[in-house]
Design an enzyme around this catalytic site. Sequence first.
Site, PDB file in Angstrom:
ATOM      1  N   GLU A   1       0.874  -1.162   0.000  1.00 46.01           N
ATOM      2  CA  GLU A   1       0.000   0.000   0.000  1.00 46.01           C
ATOM      3  C   GLU A   1       0.916   1.218   0.000  1.00 46.01           C
ATOM      4  O   GLU A   1       1.808   1.314   0.850  1.00 46.01           O
ATOM      5  CB  GLU A   1      -0.866  -0.025   1.266  1.00 46.01           C
ATOM      6  CG  GLU A   1      -1.891   1.075   1.260  1.00 46.01           C
ATOM      7  CD  GLU A   1      -2.779   1.082   2.506  1.00 46.01           C
ATOM      8  OE1 GLU A   1      -2.716   0.138   3.312  1.00 46.01           O
ATOM      9  OE2 GLU A   1      -3.526   2.064   2.634  1.00 46.01           O
TER      10      GLU A   1
ATOM     11  N   ARG B   1       4.634 -13.570   9.023  1.00 49.12           N
ATOM     12  CA  ARG B   1       5.359 -12.310   8.921  1.00 49.12           C
ATOM     13  C   ARG B   1       6.764 -12.455   9.459  1.00 49.12           C
ATOM     14  O   ARG B   1       7.008 -13.285  10.322  1.00 49.12           O
ATOM     15  CB  ARG B   1       4.709 -11.286   9.856  1.00 49.12           C
ATOM     16  CG  ARG B   1       3.660 -10.494   9.245  1.00 49.12           C
ATOM     17  CD  ARG B   1       3.084  -9.478  10.190  1.00 49.12           C
ATOM     18  NE  ARG B   1       2.097  -8.815   9.390  1.00 49.12           N
ATOM     19  CZ  ARG B   1       2.260  -7.616   8.842  1.00 49.12           C
ATOM     20  NH1 ARG B   1       3.319  -6.894   9.113  1.00 49.12           N
ATOM     21  NH2 ARG B   1       1.345  -7.102   8.067  1.00 49.12           N
TER      22      ARG B   1
ATOM     23  N   LYS C   1       4.219   0.470   9.517  1.00 45.28           N
ATOM     24  CA  LYS C   1       4.418   1.750   8.848  1.00 45.28           C
ATOM     25  C   LYS C   1       3.866   2.899   9.683  1.00 45.28           C
ATOM     26  O   LYS C   1       4.387   4.006   9.639  1.00 45.28           O
ATOM     27  CB  LYS C   1       3.759   1.727   7.472  1.00 45.28           C
ATOM     28  CG  LYS C   1       4.688   1.115   6.420  1.00 45.28           C
ATOM     29  CD  LYS C   1       4.073   1.177   5.048  1.00 45.28           C
ATOM     30  CE  LYS C   1       3.139   0.028   4.844  1.00 45.28           C
ATOM     31  NZ  LYS C   1       2.572  -0.091   3.530  1.00 45.28           N
TER      32      LYS C   1
HETATM   33  P1  ATP Z   1       2.578  -2.431   7.853  1.00 44.99           P
HETATM   34  O1  ATP Z   1       1.807  -3.130   8.920  1.00 44.99           O
HETATM   35  O2  ATP Z   1       4.025  -2.329   8.117  1.00 44.99           O
HETATM   36  O3  ATP Z   1       1.963  -1.154   7.430  1.00 44.99           O
HETATM   37  P2  ATP Z   1       1.343  -3.668   5.734  1.00 44.99           P
HETATM   38  O4  ATP Z   1       1.011  -5.111   5.754  1.00 44.99           O
HETATM   39  O5  ATP Z   1       0.226  -2.728   5.962  1.00 44.99           O
HETATM   40  O6  ATP Z   1       2.539  -3.412   6.673  1.00 44.99           O
HETATM   41  P3  ATP Z   1       1.556  -3.440   2.972  1.00 44.99           P
HETATM   42  O7  ATP Z   1       2.098  -2.307   2.193  1.00 44.99           O
HETATM   43  O8  ATP Z   1       0.109  -3.686   2.938  1.00 44.99           O
HETATM   44  O9  ATP Z   1       2.031  -3.213   4.440  1.00 44.99           O
HETATM   45  O10 ATP Z   1       2.390  -4.754   2.697  1.00 44.99           O
HETATM   46  C1  ATP Z   1       2.675  -5.281   1.430  1.00 44.99           C
HETATM   47  C2  ATP Z   1       2.911  -6.741   1.591  1.00 44.99           C
HETATM   48  O11 ATP Z   1       3.994  -6.965   2.469  1.00 44.99           O
HETATM   49  C3  ATP Z   1       1.703  -7.429   2.185  1.00 44.99           C
HETATM   50  O12 ATP Z   1       1.474  -8.625   1.477  1.00 44.99           O
HETATM   51  C4  ATP Z   1       2.122  -7.692   3.594  1.00 44.99           C
HETATM   52  O13 ATP Z   1       1.497  -8.853   4.079  1.00 44.99           O
HETATM   53  C5  ATP Z   1       3.627  -7.881   3.460  1.00 44.99           C
HETATM   54  N1  ATP Z   1       4.294  -7.594   4.715  1.00 44.99           N
HETATM   55  C6  ATP Z   1       4.202  -6.484   5.477  1.00 44.99           C
HETATM   56  N2  ATP Z   1       4.929  -6.611   6.602  1.00 44.99           N
HETATM   57  C7  ATP Z   1       5.514  -7.825   6.561  1.00 44.99           C
HETATM   58  C8  ATP Z   1       6.384  -8.556   7.429  1.00 44.99           C
HETATM   59  N3  ATP Z   1       6.802  -8.046   8.577  1.00 44.99           N
HETATM   60  N4  ATP Z   1       6.785  -9.786   7.039  1.00 44.99           N
HETATM   61  C9  ATP Z   1       6.385 -10.308   5.878  1.00 44.99           C
HETATM   62  N5  ATP Z   1       5.568  -9.686   5.013  1.00 44.99           N
HETATM   63  C10 ATP Z   1       5.122  -8.465   5.342  1.00 44.99           C
HETATM   64 MG    MG Z   2      -1.497  -3.167   4.678  1.00 42.80          MG
END
Ligand code: ATP
Ligand code: MG
Length: 553
Positions: free
Chosen positions: A40, A265, A275
């Site tokens: 995102e 994760r 984030k």
């Molecule tokens: P955050 O919680 O840090 O904002 P998010 O999941 O909202 O992370 P996205 O931009 O939606 O961030 O993530 C893109 C992809 O990366 C998604 O498929 C998410 O599941 C994966 N992702 C995010 N954080 C991790 C992590 N710590 N380990 C593995 N994959 C991750």
């Molecule tokens: Mg997300």
Amino acid sequence: MSDPTFPLPEAANFIEQIVNEDIAAGKLRPEQVQTRFPPEPNGYLHIGHAKSMFVNFGTALKYGGKCNLFFDDTNPSKEKTEFVDAIRADIRWLGYDWARECYASDFFDTIYEYAERLIREGKAYVCDLSPDEIRATRGTLTEPGTESPYRGRTPEENLRLFRAMRDGQFADGEKCLRAKIDMASPNVNMRDPVIYRILHATHHRTGDKWCIYPMYDYAHPICDYLQGVTHSLCTLEFEDHRPLYDWVGISLGFDPKPRQIEFARLNLTNTVMSKRYLKKLVEEGHVRGWDDPRMPTLSGLRNRGIPAAAVRDFCSRIGVAKANSECEYSYFEACVREYLNAHAERAMAVLSPVRLTVTNYEGEEELSFEINQADEAAGTRAVRFGKHLYIDASDFSLDPPPKYFRLKKDGYVRLKNAYIVHCDDVALNEDGSVKEIFCSYIPESRSGNDTSGIKVKGVIQWVNADDCVPAEVRQYESLLRDADFAGQDFSERMNAQSEKISRAAAEPYLASAADGTPFQLLRTGYYKKCREGDALVLSEIVPLKDNFNKKSK
Ligand code: ATP
Ligand code: MG
């Protein structure tokens, strides 16, 4: 470890087993495997995303398939083009390339058409309950939810209202579109989830074209399908959303229907990755920016001097699992160290310089210095040795404990790649600190040709006072003081010592190296050479092994 390293997911992890089964069942050919990396654009990528990329790009690479870069931009109020650009740059830095770049917003028209179809088929309805009321009527894990009084609207009425929503006739939150599934489902996500909401916000790509936006859980399976994604790999928190993912695909008759698979994760000790939190650090000025070298963002790691190959190697070693766990940050550091040990040139600097005069030495000479002991092919280079040197204050003791092998009064030590010296005398400042150390050297003890017969246990680094250059050394610690986050706001847990600056003396070779070059500063750690204005800056990438550091500090 060899470079370039593009490690693929380890042989047949559980995701690959599923893909293999699908291939064996004739559902697809290996080269048809398609994944997507779905950030995102509401912040910068962090090391957790590196794992997601490793899984998504890595799986596609393994089968000779494709991986798209898919920007999940269904949440216009938080998304920015700045983030889109940063994400692209970070993916490239990590060494991955995407088949196609697309955005959820590319598909907004089709996503909308599909919603009308669900309405016509009686599978979705416009609901007038407020977000709070919807939450209150969702029920609990043990109690079923309550059906909305608007659930019985006819498809015609729903269609009229949905179009009115689209046309801007209602305020935010006044109405929404809900999937008509089952308010008594044991899975709360299936209790008539909201699939469209009204949001009068300007979108970073579609501007003011829309004032309704699809919800992630509804949009994602559609976007996967429209891109041709075969395996939609996501993190475990989406496991409970999979029935909804499947419901959307089945209700809209997707064939072949993409398959969602969840993996654990990456969690690292003492490292907060969300984030939301990273953004707060930036906005409240706790760090200099998203790319501050203390940040766990990919731009922070890059700025810190951590090689992309080491990050990929780390991701491949931690593997892909179905169960959540926490990985020690020190394991990540060990991977970085291992890579740099094999690849970084060695150099000498003293962080806390003390003058050492070799009283019986005249003139100067060039000595041969091993560029990287771990890589014989790296060869040697020259370092200048002279009468006046600097050594590190921590390598001399006026009051040495037992088994002190560095320099002490009337003791011997070897100057790295040079000679054995004997400490004859010390001059002190008024405050009792060491002003100058006077030594005599043993001419027959030159490194590589030592016939002196003197055995010394300590070897210390030094720089030549006549040609050394001043350097600012920056060392880092974790941004947070302790591992336990519970209860406390992070702003109270900030580590005031997360950056330590010292005025060092460095070999001139360091000043002449290209900006960004990583070095192992002997007995100190791995540092990135950079230049700020006229100043030479040596910025810590990773310390040498913890136990070594404790001993030498
Ligand atoms: P955050 O919680 O840090 O904002 P998010 O999941 O909202 O992370 P996205 O931009 O939606 O961030 O993530 C893109 C992809 O990366 C998604 O498929 C998410 O599941 C994966 N992702 C995010 N954080 C991790 C992590 N710590 N380990 C593995 N994959 C991750
Ligand atoms: Mg997300």
